[in-house]
Motif scaffolding. Structure first.
Motif, short mmCIF file in Angstrom:
data_model
loop_
_atom_site.label_atom_id
_atom_site.label_comp_id
_atom_site.label_asym_id
_atom_site.label_seq_id
_atom_site.Cartn_x
_atom_site.Cartn_y
_atom_site.Cartn_z
N HIS A 1 0.93 -1.23 -0.05
CA HIS A 1 0.04 -0.08 -0.10
C HIS A 1 0.70 1.26 0.12
O HIS A 1 0.28 2.14 -0.59
N VAL A 2 2.21 1.28 0.61
CA VAL A 2 2.94 2.44 0.70
C VAL A 2 3.50 2.63 -0.99
O VAL A 2 3.54 3.76 -1.35
N SER A 3 4.04 1.53 -1.38
CA SER A 3 4.72 1.49 -2.70
C SER A 3 3.77 1.78 -3.90
O SER A 3 4.21 2.03 -4.96
N GLY A 4 2.57 1.62 -3.62
CA GLY A 4 1.40 1.80 -4.74
C GLY A 4 1.23 0.34 -5.34
O GLY A 4 1.94 -0.47 -5.49
N CYS A 5 0.01 -0.11 -5.37
CA CYS A 5 -0.40 -1.44 -5.38
C CYS A 5 -0.06 -1.85 -6.82
O CYS A 5 0.20 -3.02 -6.87
N LEU A 6 0.22 -0.92 -7.85
CA LEU A 6 0.45 -1.41 -8.90
C LEU A 6 1.81 -2.05 -9.25
O LEU A 6 1.88 -3.12 -9.83
N ILE A 7 2.74 -1.62 -8.52
CA ILE A 7 4.12 -2.27 -8.48
C ILE A 7 3.95 -3.62 -7.99
O ILE A 7 4.59 -4.66 -8.68
N THR A 8 3.52 -3.78 -6.92
CA THR A 8 3.56 -5.27 -6.38
C THR A 8 2.60 -6.43 -7.14
O THR A 8 2.84 -7.38 -7.19
N ILE A 9 1.59 -5.57 -7.80
CA ILE A 9 0.66 -6.39 -8.81
C ILE A 9 1.36 -6.79 -9.83
O ILE A 9 1.46 -7.95 -10.39
N LEU A 10 2.36 -5.84 -10.51
CA LEU A 10 3.03 -6.13 -11.55
C LEU A 10 4.13 -7.31 -11.19
O LEU A 10 4.45 -8.27 -12.03
N PHE A 11 4.80 -7.08 -10.13
CA PHE A 11 5.86 -8.09 -9.54
C PHE A 11 5.08 -9.44 -9.49
O PHE A 11 5.66 -10.32 -9.94
N GLY A 12 3.80 -9.53 -8.93
CA GLY A 12 3.39 -10.63 -8.90
C GLY A 12 2.75 -11.40 -9.95
O GLY A 12 2.87 -12.56 -10.04
N TYR A 13 2.37 -10.60 -10.97
CA TYR A 13 2.34 -11.08 -12.36
C TYR A 13 3.19 -11.73 -12.99
O TYR A 13 2.96 -12.87 -13.37
N PHE A 14 4.45 -11.15 -12.85
CA PHE A 14 5.65 -11.50 -13.43
C PHE A 14 6.19 -12.90 -12.88
O PHE A 14 6.39 -13.90 -13.57
N HIS A 15 6.03 -12.83 -11.49
CA HIS A 15 6.44 -14.14 -10.70
C HIS A 15 5.40 -15.23 -11.24
O HIS A 15 5.81 -16.48 -11.51
#
Length: 116
Positions: free
Chosen positions: A31-45
């Protein structure tokens, strides 16, 4: 293509998992870094995990899974790795060694290596 070993919404099948501290830390970063960053990282993983284990893209494409069911996707991916014999506590390099000792071929590391 193979099915996932557990379903996307089987989050309560591993309630004995003691990951409260990790979950809180992840929520903070998410939530601090912005949801999109962790969603994109999760998608690639997730895409890499599916490719390495020959898993189906289900119940919908990887990006949609992480967009709409992000936390469930992370739990499913964790269970999948556990069901394939991985121990997240020992790190990537130790898991590679463990799998090689068992005669299991894993995807090669990139040149920089995987960071913990």
């Amino acid at each position: 293509m193979a099915d996932w070993s557990t379903g996307l919404f089987d989050c309560f099948s591993d309630c004995s998992l003691s990951c409260g501290g990790n979950c809180l830390l992840y929520l903070l970063v998410h939530h601090v870094s912005g949801c999109l960053i962790t969603i994109l990282f999760g998608y690639f993983h997730r895409r890499t995990l599916r490719r390495d284990f020959g898993l189906k893209s289900s119940p919908c494409p990887d990006f949609c899974v992480h967009c709409f069911c992000h936390y469930c996707a992370l739990c499913q991916e964790y269970r999948e790795l556990q069901n394939h014999g991985f121990d997240m506590k020992i790190g990537y390099d130790a898991n590679v060694q463990k799998q090689q000792n068992r005669g299991v071929t894993m995807a090669p590391m990139n040149e920089e290596g995987m960071k913990r």
